[in-house]
Design a protein around this motif. Structure first.
Motif, PDB file in Angstrom:
ATOM      1  N   GLU A  75       0.708  -1.076  -0.094  1.00 16.50           N
ATOM      2  CA  GLU A  75      -0.065  -0.018   0.021  1.00 16.50           C
ATOM      3  C   GLU A  75       0.779   1.143  -0.276  1.00 16.50           C
ATOM      4  O   GLU A  75       0.499   2.233  -0.488  1.00 16.50           O
ATOM      5  CB  GLU A  75      -0.999   0.030   0.962  1.00 16.50           C
ATOM      6  N   ALA A  76       1.945   1.080   0.583  1.00 19.54           N
ATOM      7  CA  ALA A  76       2.900   2.556   0.579  1.00 19.54           C
ATOM      8  C   ALA A  76       3.312   2.593  -0.770  1.00 19.54           C
ATOM      9  O   ALA A  76       3.775   3.878  -0.786  1.00 19.54           O
ATOM     10  CB  ALA A  76       3.993   2.083   1.671  1.00 19.54           C
ATOM     11  N   GLY A  77       3.601   1.474  -1.511  1.00 13.99           N
ATOM     12  CA  GLY A  77       4.318   1.731  -2.905  1.00 13.99           C
ATOM     13  C   GLY A  77       5.752   2.277  -2.887  1.00 13.99           C
ATOM     14  O   GLY A  77       6.227   2.701  -3.955  1.00 13.99           O
ATOM     15  N   VAL A  78       6.351   2.017  -1.746  1.00 10.51           N
ATOM     16  CA  VAL A  78       7.912   1.926  -1.734  1.00 10.51           C
ATOM     17  C   VAL A  78       8.538   0.975  -1.127  1.00 10.51           C
ATOM     18  O   VAL A  78       7.931   0.461  -0.260  1.00 10.51           O
ATOM     19  CB  VAL A  78       8.181   3.312  -0.813  1.00 10.51           C
ATOM     20  N   PRO A  79       9.855   0.654  -1.340  1.00  9.36           N
ATOM     21  CA  PRO A  79      10.398  -0.508  -0.556  1.00  9.36           C
ATOM     22  C   PRO A  79      10.464  -0.299   0.909  1.00  9.36           C
ATOM     23  O   PRO A  79      10.249   0.868   1.360  1.00  9.36           O
ATOM     24  CB  PRO A  79      12.069  -0.415  -1.202  1.00  9.36           C
ATOM     25  N   ALA A  80      10.620  -1.605   1.613  1.00  9.35           N
ATOM     26  CA  ALA A  80      10.316  -1.477   3.015  1.00  9.35           C
ATOM     27  C   ALA A  80      11.403  -0.726   3.772  1.00  9.35           C
ATOM     28  O   ALA A  80      10.891  -0.022   4.607  1.00  9.35           O
ATOM     29  CB  ALA A  80      10.370  -3.074   3.416  1.00  9.35           C
ATOM     30  N   ASP A  81      12.657  -0.584   3.246  1.00  2.00           N
ATOM     31  CA  ASP A  81      13.627   0.343   4.125  1.00  2.00           C
ATOM     32  C   ASP A  81      13.297   1.792   3.856  1.00  2.00           C
ATOM     33  O   ASP A  81      14.351   2.592   4.529  1.00  2.00           O
ATOM     34  CB  ASP A  81      15.038  -0.294   3.496  1.00  2.00           C
ATOM     35  N   HIS A  82      12.406   2.178   3.167  1.00  2.00           N
ATOM     36  CA  HIS A  82      12.047   3.699   3.016  1.00  2.00           C
ATOM     37  C   HIS A  82      10.577   3.858   3.946  1.00  2.00           C
ATOM     38  O   HIS A  82      10.324   5.024   3.668  1.00  2.00           O
ATOM     39  CB  HIS A  82      11.607   3.968   1.459  1.00  2.00           C
ATOM     40  N   ILE A  83      10.164   2.838   4.362  1.00  2.00           N
ATOM     41  CA  ILE A  83       8.992   3.144   5.354  1.00  2.00           C
ATOM     42  C   ILE A  83       9.148   3.255   6.750  1.00  2.00           C
ATOM     43  O   ILE A  83      10.303   2.489   7.270  1.00  2.00           O
ATOM     44  CB  ILE A  83       8.036   1.890   5.101  1.00  2.00           C
ATOM     45  N   LEU A  84       8.661   4.179   7.525  1.00  2.00           N
ATOM     46  CA  LEU A  84       8.876   4.112   8.857  1.00  2.00           C
ATOM     47  C   LEU A  84       7.467   3.718   9.518  1.00  2.00           C
ATOM     48  O   LEU A  84       6.464   4.238   9.323  1.00  2.00           O
ATOM     49  CB  LEU A  84       9.036   5.655   9.450  1.00  2.00           C
ATOM     50  N   TYR A  85       7.267   2.887  10.372  1.00  3.06           N
ATOM     51  CA  TYR A  85       6.360   2.361  11.106  1.00  3.06           C
ATOM     52  C   TYR A  85       6.547   2.871  12.506  1.00  3.06           C
ATOM     53  O   TYR A  85       7.207   2.434  13.333  1.00  3.06           O
ATOM     54  CB  TYR A  85       6.158   0.857  11.160  1.00  3.06           C
ATOM     55  N   VAL A  86       5.320   3.736  12.917  1.00  5.84           N
ATOM     56  CA  VAL A  86       5.215   4.202  14.218  1.00  5.84           C
ATOM     57  C   VAL A  86       4.189   3.339  15.209  1.00  5.84           C
ATOM     58  O   VAL A  86       3.005   3.335  14.903  1.00  5.84           O
ATOM     59  CB  VAL A  86       4.700   5.649  14.152  1.00  5.84           C
ATOM     60  N   GLY A  87       4.642   2.705  16.409  1.00  2.20           N
ATOM     61  CA  GLY A  87       3.914   1.896  17.038  1.00  2.20           C
ATOM     62  C   GLY A  87       4.152   1.933  18.705  1.00  2.20           C
ATOM     63  O   GLY A  87       5.074   2.467  18.947  1.00  2.20           O
ATOM     64  N   ASP A  88       2.982   1.387  19.604  1.00  6.02           N
ATOM     65  CA  ASP A  88       3.463   1.772  20.763  1.00  6.02           C
ATOM     66  C   ASP A  88       3.792   0.314  21.433  1.00  6.02           C
ATOM     67  O   ASP A  88       4.051   0.201  22.787  1.00  6.02           O
ATOM     68  CB  ASP A  88       2.078   1.975  21.456  1.00  6.02           C
ATOM     69  N   ARG A  89       3.807  -0.660  20.789  1.00  3.29           N
ATOM     70  CA  ARG A  89       4.170  -2.075  21.599  1.00  3.29           C
ATOM     71  C   ARG A  89       5.411  -2.862  20.752  1.00  3.29           C
ATOM     72  O   ARG A  89       5.354  -2.624  19.270  1.00  3.29           O
ATOM     73  CB  ARG A  89       3.124  -2.855  20.992  1.00  3.29           C
ATOM     74  N   LEU A  90       6.283  -3.214  21.328  1.00  2.09           N
ATOM     75  CA  LEU A  90       7.559  -3.972  20.807  1.00  2.09           C
ATOM     76  C   LEU A  90       7.248  -5.066  20.205  1.00  2.09           C
ATOM     77  O   LEU A  90       7.893  -5.415  19.061  1.00  2.09           O
ATOM     78  CB  LEU A  90       8.692  -3.974  21.953  1.00  2.09           C
ATOM     79  N   ASP A  91       6.259  -5.721  20.936  1.00  2.00           N
ATOM     80  CA  ASP A  91       5.962  -7.229  20.207  1.00  2.00           C
ATOM     81  C   ASP A  91       5.078  -7.231  19.228  1.00  2.00           C
ATOM     82  O   ASP A  91       5.511  -7.713  18.006  1.00  2.00           O
ATOM     83  CB  ASP A  91       5.219  -8.143  21.385  1.00  2.00           C
ATOM     84  N   ASN A  92       4.071  -6.363  19.143  1.00  2.00           N
ATOM     85  CA  ASN A  92       3.102  -6.394  17.783  1.00  2.00           C
ATOM     86  C   ASN A  92       3.473  -5.633  16.840  1.00  2.00           C
ATOM     87  O   ASN A  92       2.909  -5.576  15.705  1.00  2.00           O
ATOM     88  CB  ASN A  92       1.802  -6.007  18.439  1.00  2.00           C
ATOM     89  N   ASP A  93       4.097  -4.344  16.947  1.00  2.00           N
ATOM     90  CA  ASP A  93       4.499  -3.396  16.123  1.00  2.00           C
ATOM     91  C   ASP A  93       6.089  -3.338  15.721  1.00  2.00           C
ATOM     92  O   ASP A  93       6.266  -3.667  14.323  1.00  2.00           O
ATOM     93  CB  ASP A  93       4.206  -1.917  16.526  1.00  2.00           C
ATOM     94  N   ILE A  94       6.915  -3.078  16.517  1.00  2.00           N
ATOM     95  CA  ILE A  94       8.329  -2.841  16.135  1.00  2.00           C
ATOM     96  C   ILE A  94       8.935  -4.187  15.735  1.00  2.00           C
ATOM     97  O   ILE A  94       9.636  -4.090  14.502  1.00  2.00           O
ATOM     98  CB  ILE A  94       9.185  -2.410  17.621  1.00  2.00           C
ATOM     99  N   ARG A  95       8.977  -5.397  16.433  1.00  2.00           N
ATOM    100  CA  ARG A  95       9.717  -6.388  15.949  1.00  2.00           C
ATOM    101  C   ARG A  95       9.244  -6.937  14.695  1.00  2.00           C
ATOM    102  O   ARG A  95      10.135  -7.040  13.973  1.00  2.00           O
ATOM    103  CB  ARG A  95       9.403  -7.779  16.932  1.00  2.00           C
ATOM    104  N   PRO A  96       7.865  -6.989  14.348  1.00  2.00           N
ATOM    105  CA  PRO A  96       7.571  -7.569  12.962  1.00  2.00           C
ATOM    106  C   PRO A  96       7.800  -6.719  11.894  1.00  2.00           C
ATOM    107  O   PRO A  96       8.322  -7.001  10.691  1.00  2.00           O
ATOM    108  CB  PRO A  96       6.311  -8.083  13.115  1.00  2.00           C
ATOM    109  N   ALA A  97       7.946  -5.372  12.018  1.00  2.00           N
ATOM    110  CA  ALA A  97       8.293  -4.516  11.148  1.00  2.00           C
ATOM    111  C   ALA A  97       9.613  -4.503  10.783  1.00  2.00           C
ATOM    112  O   ALA A  97      10.104  -4.294   9.743  1.00  2.00           O
ATOM    113  CB  ALA A  97       7.703  -3.044  11.692  1.00  2.00           C
TER     114      ALA A  97
END
Length: 230
Positions: free
Chosen positions: A147-169
């Motif tokens: 959906e972002a339309g750009v490679p993964a290493d050009h995406i910043l994901y902002v989350g509040d959980r290390l397990d559900n957000d940060i680690r998988p991203a």
């Protein structure tokens, strides 16, 4: 690598869920402060937050109870007053930098409709219900990348959980920022999550935030440095 797209989780990143947790306590028929205490204890131990409901109602099924609440005229809901005040300015400033701004989280179809109705200044809105994939599955983040339309290493994901957000991203090559607010944020501020999940997870975050106020400036500085390094 420059950041070309920034995606945000919903709960406690964009929306203060305090009121909603209170309505779940009401639905269960327990004092709000009691539910809050149990919820916090479950999170502090690194357990699935849904186990908090089991304490008060063994066999509790979240999806079934959501339907029951809706049928009873008491559906989960939120509105502009629950939106953190730093959200809209952050989105506007990021888009002024020419970035793709998106919202993607584990949310119901109803919540997605509410988010649409808020008319946030974003380019992409996706939820686990509409994508048929939920965090922390790779399928959810693969859909986000598409959906972002750009490679993964050009995406910043902002989350509040290390397990559900940060680690998988991070596992899929994205940059990440963790925001320390809400129930999981309290655990982060007290370093309990690091002890549970490992210091490497938090250390992998590009930014560690207490609000979204400075995010646009941090992204701009990062991109300027990345361009200068080329």
């Amino acid at each position: 690598m420059t950041i070309r797209a920034v995606f945000f989780d919903v709960g406690e990143v964009l929306v203060d869920e305090t009121t909603e947790y209170g309505t779940w306590a009401d639905w269960l028929g327990v004092p709000r402060h009691t539910f809050s205490a149990v919820f916090g204890a479950v999170i502090a131990r690194g357990l699935d937050y849904r186990e908090a409901f089991q304490v008060f109602q063994p066999g509790f099924d979240l999806d079934r109870e959501r339907r029951a609440r809706a049928e009873a005229g008491q559906p989960e809901t939120f509105d502009e007053t629950d939106l953190y005040t730093d959200v809209r300015p952050c989105f506007v400033n990021l888009r002024e930098q020419g970035l793709v701004v998106g919202v993607a989280g584990n949310q119901t179809t109803r919540a997605e409709g509410i988010l649409h109705a808020l008319q946030l200044p974003i380019d992409v809105l996706g939820t686990s219900d509409s994508w048929n994939a939920s965090k922390p599955s790779p399928e959810f983040f693969e859909r986000l990348i598409a959906e972002a339309g750009v490679p993964a290493d050009h995406i910043l994901y902002v989350g509040d959980r290390l397990d559900n957000d940060i680690r998988p991203a991070v596992d899929l090559g994205m940059k990440t920022a963790v925001i320390r607010r809400g129930p999981w944020g309290h655990i982060l501020r007290n370093n309990a999550a690091t002890a549970i999940l490992g210091a490497d997870v938090e250390a992998s975050c590009l930014f560690q935030l207490d609000s979204l106020v400075s995010l646009d400036s941090l992204v701009a500085e990062h991109n300027e440095a990345a361009r200068d390094a080329v």
